[in-house]
Write a protein that holds these residues in place. Structure first.
Motif, short mmCIF file in Angstrom:
data_model
loop_
_atom_site.label_atom_id
_atom_site.label_comp_id
_atom_site.label_asym_id
_atom_site.label_seq_id
_atom_site.Cartn_x
_atom_site.Cartn_y
_atom_site.Cartn_z
N VAL A 196 0.83 -1.19 0.00
CA VAL A 196 0.00 0.00 0.00
C VAL A 196 0.87 1.25 0.00
N ASP A 197 0.75 2.06 -1.04
CA ASP A 197 1.49 3.31 -1.14
C ASP A 197 0.66 4.39 -0.45
N LEU A 198 1.01 4.72 0.78
CA LEU A 198 0.21 5.65 1.58
C LEU A 198 0.13 7.03 0.93
N ALA A 199 1.26 7.51 0.45
CA ALA A 199 1.29 8.85 -0.16
C ALA A 199 0.42 8.90 -1.41
N GLU A 200 0.51 7.87 -2.25
CA GLU A 200 -0.28 7.84 -3.48
C GLU A 200 -1.76 7.74 -3.17
N THR A 201 -2.10 6.94 -2.16
CA THR A 201 -3.51 6.81 -1.77
C THR A 201 -4.08 8.13 -1.30
N SER A 202 -3.32 8.85 -0.49
CA SER A 202 -3.81 10.15 -0.02
C SER A 202 -3.90 11.14 -1.18
#
Length: 241
Positions: A196-202
């Motif tokens: 899970v890419d947290l930055a991309e998701t946000s």
């Protein structure tokens, strides 16, 4: 008793139980009962429906499991309030189980969420108030803060989707979104945290918010679809396809 006779007896018992469940539901409808209204007692149902107490009890257990009846020990039985908890548990179980194999059920869950939210986001844009938009923005900002700290985005993500469609004031939609979210949240625990890419998701959620804030329904719809395409790709990577 032979195996064949035993099987027939079990099938017959199932059919009787289903018929009784429908009779109890018909009784609720015929009496015009609403969620939270009390139901007749077990003994009253036995007398009215002409069946044994154990049979009534088994039928009520099923109706409780599927969210029709609410049994409150010490208080009685009531028409259940609108909940889809049983559906959420079933969807989560099959979605998580599928991640160890083909991932098909997990992808189907995403497909349905994508269709529902992408179709309705334009209506949500039309219904958005300044207060509603502020709630969506707050959820995005929380996601960005959590991503920067390396924390899970699950709760902020859930609040984002809840706040986004809250202006529609559609109780069934809210319940369905809760069901899909509960199932996805449980499925998310099975996914590799590193995947899970947290930055991309946000960033994806910020993009959806920006489109909604600008009143651009077409862009909001496209970005919502793209968001779910990303989730689908995550599932594919998890199952190694």
């Amino acid at each position: 008793m032979t195996i064949s006779t035993a099987n027939k007896a079990r099938e017959s018992a199932k059919l009787r139980s289903r018929a009784l469940q429908h009779e109890i539901m018909a009784l609720i409808l015929e009496r015009g009962l609403l969620p939270g209204d009390p139901l007749p007692t077990e003994l009253e149902l036995v007398d009215e429906l002409g069946v044994g107490r154990n049979t009534v009890r088994e039928a009520l257990k099923v109706l409780q499991a599927i969210g029709i009846v609410d049994v409150r020990h010490g208080y009685g039985m009531f028409v259940a309030k609108k909940k889809l908890d049983a559906l959420a548990v079933t969807l989560e179980f099959h979605a998580r189980m599928s991640l160890a194999h083909s991932g098909r059920e997990a992808v189907e869950l995403v497909d349905v969420r994508q269709a529902l939210e992408s179709e309705l986001i334009a209506a949500a844009v039309d219904a958005m108030t300044p207060e509603s938009l502020a709630a969506v923005r707050a959820a995005v900002e929380q996601m960005e803060a959590d991503a920067a700290r390396g924390h899970s985005l699950v709760e902020a993500d859930r609040e984002f989707h809840r706040a986004l469609f809250a202006p529609l004031e559609n109780a069934l939609l809210s319940n369905l979104l809760d069901v899909f979210w509960a199932a996805y949240s449980g499925m998310h625990e099975t996914l590799s945290p590193d995947a899970v890419d947290l930055a991309e998701t946000s960033r994806e959620h910020r993009g959806i918010y920006d489109a909604v804030a600008a009143g651009d329904k077409e862009l909001a719809t496209a970005r919502m679809r793209g968001h779910f395409d990303g989730i689908r790709g995550l599932i594919s990577r998890t199952v190694g396809q």
